[in-house]
Scaffold this active site. Structure first.
Site, PDB file in Angstrom:
ATOM      1  CB  SER A 107      -0.950   0.007   1.212  1.00  0.00           C
ATOM      2  OG  SER A 107      -1.785  -1.128   1.183  1.00  0.00           O
ATOM      3  CG  HIS A 148      16.290  11.564  20.300  1.00  0.00           C
ATOM      4  ND1 HIS A 148      16.412  10.408  21.049  1.00  0.00           N
ATOM      5  CD2 HIS A 148      15.132  11.425  19.581  1.00  0.00           C
ATOM      6  CE1 HIS A 148      15.389   9.609  20.807  1.00  0.00           C
ATOM      7  NE2 HIS A 148      14.590  10.199  19.928  1.00  0.00           N
ATOM      8  CB  SER A 195      13.985   7.725  17.652  1.00  0.00           C
ATOM      9  OG  SER A 195      13.130   8.848  17.536  1.00  0.00           O
ATOM     10  CB  SER A 217      11.559   0.535  18.355  1.00  0.00           C
ATOM     11  OG  SER A 217      11.962   1.734  18.978  1.00  0.00           O
TER      12      SER A 217
END
Length: 299
Positions: free
Chosen positions: A135, A171, A173, A181
């Site tokens: 998708s 930072h 992420s 993660s």
């Protein structure tokens, strides 16, 4: 291998054709790429200081509509077993990639009038836009906020000048759930050097400890620092970003960028990458990638 060589030879031929075409155009029709100096980028000298809370570009801003990789990471793994995928990710070798990056000065002339405090945000996206089966989902989004304390320098060295130094909390992420993660925090030091048409930025960093370490050996693969080299030739920009561990020659990564004028402020962009850590989820995954797109902000 034949397909990889065909793509590489096509891009190399395109680069040389573009450089030749651009240099043969009448000067009146050329829009010159003006490289921003460190002083302009970081408002080091009084003539360039523009106050606080202005949103300006930080790292390059670009869109790569077609990115090809030699080895899609279909089973992302981590040295922490809780963050190792056991489900096959059915990704295509072709996708789109884009990067957005902005910064703003929030405090000016602090620490006895010498330093400026900046906040910055960079987002890099790898988008499986050609993958109907998934998708057209985003494969990886990397978020990178920073707080940067920057100081001007004006120290002659080897014919050039040391122009800026900084320390930053960084930072990074990808905002995903288990087991995909990935995140880490760093203290990043930076030293900027100018000589002729060259800009050199050296960025060593210290990784901060994390109780729930999602990527324990990230510095082994991505490295302990970054070297950023930029060169401007007429209307063309060449940039190399090298990440590397200081105690090994086996790992790290290299990104090559070529930016050329198209029309007005619009510029074409060719990018190649080889090694580890093109994205956070790929920190321990080696690949070679090639892409072409457009660029909006100076390298």
């Amino acid at each position: 291998m034949k397909f990889e060589k065909l793509i590489l030879s096509s891009i190399v031929s395109f680069i040389f054709f573009q450089m030749s075409f651009s240099q043969n155009q009448p000067k009146a029709n050329q829009h010159r790429i003006i490289r921003k100096s460190f002083s302009q980028q970081w408002e080091l000298d009084s003539i360039y200081k523009k106050g606080t809370f202005r949103l300006v570009s930080y790292k390059p801003i670009y869109i790569t509509a077609g990115r090809w990789t030699s080895k899609t990471n279909k089973f992302p793994v981590s040295e922490n077993p809780d963050y190792t995928s056991e489900e096959r990710q059915d990704y295509n070798n072709f996708e789109a990639k884009f990067q957005l990056s902005f910064k703003s000065k929030v405090m000016q002339s602090i620490f006895w009038g010498c330093g400026d405090l900046w906040i910055a945000y960079t987002q890099k996206a790898h988008w499986q836009v050609y993958n109907k089966k998934l998708s057209r989902s985003f494969r990886e989004l990397n978020y990178e906020p920073e707080i940067i304390l920057n100081f001007p320098l004006n120290k002659p060295l080897f014919g050039g000048k040391l122009r800026t130094t900084s320390i930053a909390f960084n930072h990074q992420s990808n905002g995903k759930d288990l087991p995909l993660s990935r995140s880490w925090n760093r203290i990043v030091f930076s030293l900027g050097y100018e000589i002729g048409n060259w800009d050199v930025i050296f960025k060593p960093w210290i990784r901060l400890s994390d109780e729930e370490d999602e990527n324990p050996l990230i510095t082994k693969y991505i490295g302990n620092g970054e070297l950023d080299l930029s060169y401007t030739y007429h209307n063309h920009e060449f940039n190399t970003i090298i990440t590397h561990p200081f105690n090994s020659l086996k790992y790290g990564g290299m990104q090559l960028n070529y930016v050329f004028p198209i029309e007005g402020h619009l510029r074409g962009h060719v990018q190649a990458f080889h090694g580890y850590g093109e994205t956070l989820v790929d920190y321990n995954h080696s690949q070679t990638s090639l892409g072409i797109g457009i660029s909006f902000a100076n390298w």
